[in-house]
Design a protein around this motif. Structure first.
Motif, short mmCIF file in Angstrom:
data_model
loop_
_atom_site.label_atom_id
_atom_site.label_comp_id
_atom_site.label_asym_id
_atom_site.label_seq_id
_atom_site.Cartn_x
_atom_site.Cartn_y
_atom_site.Cartn_z
N GLY A 2 -23.21 27.76 58.23
CA GLY A 2 -21.86 27.70 58.81
C GLY A 2 -20.98 26.67 58.14
N MET A 3 -21.53 25.47 57.93
CA MET A 3 -20.74 24.40 57.31
C MET A 3 -20.39 24.75 55.86
SD MET A 3 -20.13 22.20 59.63
CE MET A 3 -19.75 20.61 58.95
N ILE A 4 -21.35 25.27 55.12
CA ILE A 4 -21.09 25.66 53.73
C ILE A 4 -20.06 26.80 53.68
CG2 ILE A 4 -22.10 26.75 51.68
CD1 ILE A 4 -24.65 25.11 52.27
N GLY A 5 -20.21 27.77 54.56
CA GLY A 5 -19.28 28.91 54.59
C GLY A 5 -17.86 28.50 54.94
N VAL A 6 -17.70 27.74 56.02
CA VAL A 6 -16.36 27.32 56.45
C VAL A 6 -15.73 26.39 55.41
CG1 VAL A 6 -15.10 25.99 58.20
CG2 VAL A 6 -16.83 27.65 58.90
N PHE A 7 -16.53 25.45 54.88
CA PHE A 7 -16.01 24.54 53.87
C PHE A 7 -15.56 25.31 52.62
CE2 PHE A 7 -16.50 21.77 50.17
CZ PHE A 7 -15.72 20.69 50.55
N SER A 8 -16.36 26.27 52.20
CA SER A 8 -16.02 27.06 51.01
C SER A 8 -14.74 27.86 51.20
CB SER A 8 -17.17 28.01 50.66
OG SER A 8 -18.33 27.29 50.37
N VAL A 9 -14.62 28.52 52.34
CA VAL A 9 -13.44 29.34 52.61
C VAL A 9 -12.18 28.47 52.64
CG1 VAL A 9 -12.28 30.71 54.39
CG2 VAL A 9 -14.64 31.21 53.77
N PHE A 10 -12.23 27.36 53.36
CA PHE A 10 -11.05 26.50 53.44
C PHE A 10 -10.72 25.86 52.09
CE2 PHE A 10 -11.22 26.89 58.01
CZ PHE A 10 -9.87 26.86 58.33
N THR A 11 -11.72 25.48 51.32
CA THR A 11 -11.48 24.90 50.00
C THR A 11 -10.78 25.90 49.10
OG1 THR A 11 -13.40 23.44 50.20
CG2 THR A 11 -12.58 23.87 47.99
N ILE A 12 -11.26 27.13 49.08
CA ILE A 12 -10.64 28.17 48.25
C ILE A 12 -9.21 28.45 48.71
CG2 ILE A 12 -10.72 30.64 47.69
CD1 ILE A 12 -13.84 30.31 47.72
N MET A 13 -9.00 28.55 50.01
CA MET A 13 -7.67 28.84 50.54
C MET A 13 -6.69 27.70 50.24
SD MET A 13 -8.75 30.68 54.12
CE MET A 13 -7.14 30.64 54.81
N ILE A 14 -7.12 26.46 50.42
CA ILE A 14 -6.24 25.31 50.19
C ILE A 14 -5.90 25.19 48.70
CG2 ILE A 14 -6.17 22.77 50.19
CD1 ILE A 14 -7.62 22.93 52.93
N LEU A 15 -6.89 25.35 47.83
CA LEU A 15 -6.63 25.27 46.40
C LEU A 15 -5.72 26.40 45.92
CD1 LEU A 15 -10.11 24.12 45.05
CD2 LEU A 15 -8.02 22.75 45.28
N ALA A 16 -5.92 27.60 46.45
CA ALA A 16 -5.06 28.73 46.09
C ALA A 16 -3.62 28.47 46.56
CB ALA A 16 -5.60 30.02 46.68
N HIS A 17 -3.46 27.97 47.77
CA HIS A 17 -2.13 27.67 48.30
C HIS A 17 -1.45 26.60 47.46
CE1 HIS A 17 0.79 25.63 50.98
NE2 HIS A 17 1.08 26.88 51.31
N TYR A 18 -2.19 25.58 47.06
CA TYR A 18 -1.63 24.51 46.22
C TYR A 18 -1.18 25.06 44.87
CZ TYR A 18 -1.23 20.20 43.55
OH TYR A 18 -0.77 19.18 42.76
N TYR A 19 -1.99 25.90 44.27
CA TYR A 19 -1.64 26.48 42.96
C TYR A 19 -0.38 27.34 43.07
CZ TYR A 19 -1.72 29.44 38.87
OH TYR A 19 -1.36 30.13 37.74
N VAL A 20 -0.33 28.20 44.07
CA VAL A 20 0.83 29.08 44.24
C VAL A 20 2.09 28.26 44.53
CG1 VAL A 20 1.83 30.84 45.77
CG2 VAL A 20 -0.51 31.09 44.96
N THR A 21 1.98 27.26 45.39
CA THR A 21 3.14 26.44 45.75
C THR A 21 3.65 25.64 44.57
OG1 THR A 21 2.35 26.29 48.03
CG2 THR A 21 4.00 24.68 47.34
N THR A 22 2.75 24.98 43.82
CA THR A 22 3.21 24.19 42.68
C THR A 22 3.76 25.08 41.57
OG1 THR A 22 0.93 24.07 41.84
CG2 THR A 22 1.74 22.18 43.11
N SER A 23 3.23 26.27 41.40
CA SER A 23 3.78 27.20 40.40
C SER A 23 5.20 27.60 40.78
CB SER A 23 2.91 28.45 40.29
OG SER A 23 1.64 28.12 39.81
N ARG A 24 5.41 27.90 42.06
CA ARG A 24 6.75 28.26 42.54
C ARG A 24 7.70 27.08 42.40
NH1 ARG A 24 5.78 29.25 47.60
NH2 ARG A 24 6.69 27.34 48.37
N MET A 25 7.22 25.87 42.71
CA MET A 25 8.05 24.67 42.58
C MET A 25 8.49 24.46 41.14
SD MET A 25 5.98 22.07 45.11
CE MET A 25 6.74 20.61 44.46
#
Length: 132
Positions: A39-62
């Motif tokens: 559970g911890m590995i799964g939740v951590f992995s999902v949130f890490t991927i989502m946060i990094l993807a959001h950061y990449y998309v946001t900084t690219s748009r910026m």
């Protein structure tokens, strides 16, 4: 790194909350012992991927918004301060706006606008690029 925390801190806090809930739920007596690790590995992995993807998309748009602004284009920014008919603000060099770091500033407007809340303003909305 400060920009990362500025943009992603709310999502990191949400991720920590979900990790805490996962830890509490998976340590109950009726849950198999392997559930905590999975559970911890799964939740951590999902949130890490989502946060990094959001950061990449946001900084690219910026970066795109900054480039368009510096070329003299028009930018549209979300105005959360006034929830009236006009919830957006048009920004361009011609309208006496300037770019200070990641903020659009003007001597004529009290509020600054962060580039993460802006997109390119286009007037030709009649036909999307992908339509036939």
């Amino acid at each position: 790194m400060p920009l990362f925390f500025e943009l992603e801190l709310p999502y990191i806090v949400i991720g920590i909350f979900f990790l805490t809930v996962t830890a509490v739920v998976t340590t109950r007596d009726f849950v198999p012992k392997v559930a905590f690790k999975r559970g911890m590995i799964g939740v951590f992995s999902v949130f890490t991927i989502m946060i990094l993807a959001h950061y990449y998309v946001t900084t690219s748009r910026m970066n795109g918004v900054k480039e368009i602004f510096n070329e003299g284009g028009v930018i549209i920014c979300e105005n959360k301060m006034h929830r009236t008919i006009s919830q957006s603000v048009l920004i361009s060099k011609a309208l006496e706006w300037r770019l200070d770091g990641d903020l659009f500033k003007s001597d004529n407007v009290v509020r600054d606008f962060h580039t993460s809340r802006c997109i390119e303003y286009t007037t030709d909305m009649s036909k999307p690029e992908n339509s036939k």
